[in-house]
Design a protein around this motif. Structure first.
Motif, mmCIF file in Angstrom:
data_model
loop_
_atom_site.group_PDB
_atom_site.id
_atom_site.type_symbol
_atom_site.label_atom_id
_atom_site.label_comp_id
_atom_site.label_asym_id
_atom_site.label_seq_id
_atom_site.Cartn_x
_atom_site.Cartn_y
_atom_site.Cartn_z
ATOM 1 N N HIS A 237 1.427 -1.485 -0.152
ATOM 2 C CA HIS A 237 -0.526 0.112 -0.141
ATOM 3 C C HIS A 237 0.338 1.206 -0.073
ATOM 4 N N ARG A 238 1.867 1.132 -0.641
ATOM 5 C CA ARG A 238 2.779 2.611 -0.765
ATOM 6 C C ARG A 238 2.921 2.421 -2.847
ATOM 7 N N PRO A 239 3.127 4.188 -2.731
ATOM 8 C CA PRO A 239 2.360 4.334 -4.027
ATOM 9 C C PRO A 239 3.830 4.763 -4.973
ATOM 10 N N LEU A 240 3.986 4.202 -6.204
ATOM 11 C CA LEU A 240 5.596 4.314 -6.727
ATOM 12 C C LEU A 240 5.399 6.070 -6.880
ATOM 13 N N GLU A 241 6.740 6.564 -6.437
ATOM 14 C CA GLU A 241 7.347 8.268 -6.231
ATOM 15 C C GLU A 241 8.004 8.650 -7.678
ATOM 16 N N ILE A 242 7.474 9.120 -8.540
ATOM 17 C CA ILE A 242 8.117 9.488 -9.604
ATOM 18 C C ILE A 242 8.519 10.731 -9.890
ATOM 19 N N SER A 243 9.184 11.438 -10.841
ATOM 20 C CA SER A 243 9.521 12.892 -11.158
ATOM 21 C C SER A 243 8.383 12.651 -12.044
ATOM 22 N N GLY A 244 7.112 14.198 -13.060
ATOM 23 C CA GLY A 244 6.630 14.328 -13.172
ATOM 24 C C GLY A 244 7.114 13.825 -15.010
ATOM 25 N N ASP A 245 8.721 13.880 -14.931
ATOM 26 C CA ASP A 245 8.849 13.426 -16.493
ATOM 27 C C ASP A 245 9.360 12.561 -16.870
ATOM 28 N N HIS A 246 9.085 11.273 -15.757
ATOM 29 C CA HIS A 246 9.916 10.206 -15.663
ATOM 30 C C HIS A 246 9.129 9.154 -16.664
ATOM 31 N N MET A 247 9.833 8.269 -17.273
ATOM 32 C CA MET A 247 9.469 7.494 -18.352
ATOM 33 C C MET A 247 8.689 6.077 -17.106
ATOM 34 N N VAL A 248 7.811 5.543 -17.577
ATOM 35 C CA VAL A 248 7.553 3.776 -17.301
ATOM 36 C C VAL A 248 6.773 3.466 -18.078
ATOM 37 N N PHE A 249 7.451 1.804 -17.565
ATOM 38 C CA PHE A 249 6.712 0.833 -18.678
ATOM 39 C C PHE A 249 5.275 0.076 -18.308
ATOM 40 N N VAL A 250 4.318 0.275 -19.104
ATOM 41 C CA VAL A 250 2.890 -0.247 -19.141
ATOM 42 C C VAL A 250 3.072 -1.171 -19.926
ATOM 43 N N GLU A 251 1.526 -1.785 -19.745
ATOM 44 C CA GLU A 251 1.010 -3.134 -20.125
ATOM 45 C C GLU A 251 0.906 -3.698 -21.906
ATOM 46 N N GLY A 252 1.338 -4.688 -22.509
ATOM 47 C CA GLY A 252 1.615 -3.963 -24.026
ATOM 48 C C GLY A 252 3.586 -3.634 -24.117
ATOM 49 N N TYR A 253 4.406 -3.868 -23.592
ATOM 50 C CA TYR A 253 5.999 -3.183 -23.385
ATOM 51 C C TYR A 253 6.054 -2.379 -24.188
ATOM 52 N N ARG A 254 4.743 -1.377 -24.005
ATOM 53 C CA ARG A 254 5.477 -0.081 -24.168
ATOM 54 C C ARG A 254 5.054 1.274 -22.928
#
Length: 256
Positions: A237-254
């Motif tokens: 129950h902890r959030p992922l904390e990242i800066s606004g312009d940071h890249m993240v990976f999502v479903e579909g290898y995107r």
């Protein structure tokens, strides 16, 4: 009657054993028939970690863990001029008491955890307390009151002779991850990013680990705004904390 005073004390690096889910933080426990005065003055609570056990199913998790748990409903508790930095608990509040006799002043929290029922000192006045033999597994069910922090900065940190008007960072410095994010380290398990060391092997895929060979940029005092991503299937129950312009990976290898 017992009077306990903590002055200029440091409570740091306490990690609740995951195999003992009933442990509720520092667990300074006093019973209803005790008459206790607790006074914390100019104390620092730093990097204490009391979280859910990801190995346990949800129905076996305690409903809350706090840095301090005081069960005596006649106790008096004073917390003043103290700092709470980079602590992690869940459920009710950083501190928890069954007594309404609480005084707080000039206390600072960073960061404030909005997932808690109360950001600072939660009270459970009126909760029925069990017999002594049941205290190891007992946990309250309802927060009846909340006291918040009231200091704009940590009162234990002396100001500089010529402070800047706002936090600054070195030219070209870009915030990426919060140090409170957790990663899986081979041989260590889940640890926070701020506790990573050069040479640690971090999980980067399914059962795939890569070593940490450098830190591109680390700043322990910079202040910034983070995006928080919450996940409903996460036991921590902890959030992922990242800066606004940071890249993240999502479903579909995107990547976005």
């Amino acid at each position: 009657k017992l009077n306990v005073t903590f002055t200029d004390c440091l409570f740091e690096g306490n990690d609740g054993p995951l195999w003992f889910p009933a442990l509720n933080g520092l667990a300074l426990v006093f019973l209803p028939d005790d008459t206790v005065n607790l006074h914390f003055r100019r104390c620092s609570f730093k990097n204490n970690f009391f979280a859910r056990d990801p190995a346990l199913p949800p129905d076996q998790q305690p409903n809350a863990k706090s840095l301090l748990r005081c069960l005596g409903d006649t106790n008096r508790i004073v917390v003043e001029d103290s700092c709470f930095l980079d602590n992690e608990v869940y459920g009710f509040g950083l501190l928890l008491s069954a007594s309404p006799n609480i005084e707080v002043s000039n206390n600072f929290i960073d960061p404030i955890d909005n997932t808690l029922s109360c950001e600072f000192f939660a009270t459970i006045v009126g909760e029925a307390l069990p017999d002594t033999v049941e205290l190891a597994t007992w946990a309250p069910t309802n927060v009846t009151g909340c006291l918040v922090s009231d200091a704009a900065e940590c009162p234990l940190l002396a100001p500089t002779s010529a402070p800047s008007a706002s936090p600054t960072t070195a030219p070209g410095f870009s915030i990426c991850f919060s140090g409170r994010n957790t990663v899986e380290v081979k041989g260590k398990g889940a640890i926070r990013m701020k506790d990573l060391n050069i040479g640690d092997s971090v999980m980067v895929g399914d059962n795939q680990y890569e070593p940490v060979y450098s830190f591109g940029h680390v700043n322990d005092i910079a202040k910034t705004n983070y995006l928080q991503f919450f996940f409903t299937d996460s036991l921590l129950h902890r959030p992922l904390e990242i800066s606004g312009d940071h890249m993240v990976f999502v479903e579909g290898y995107r990547a976005v």
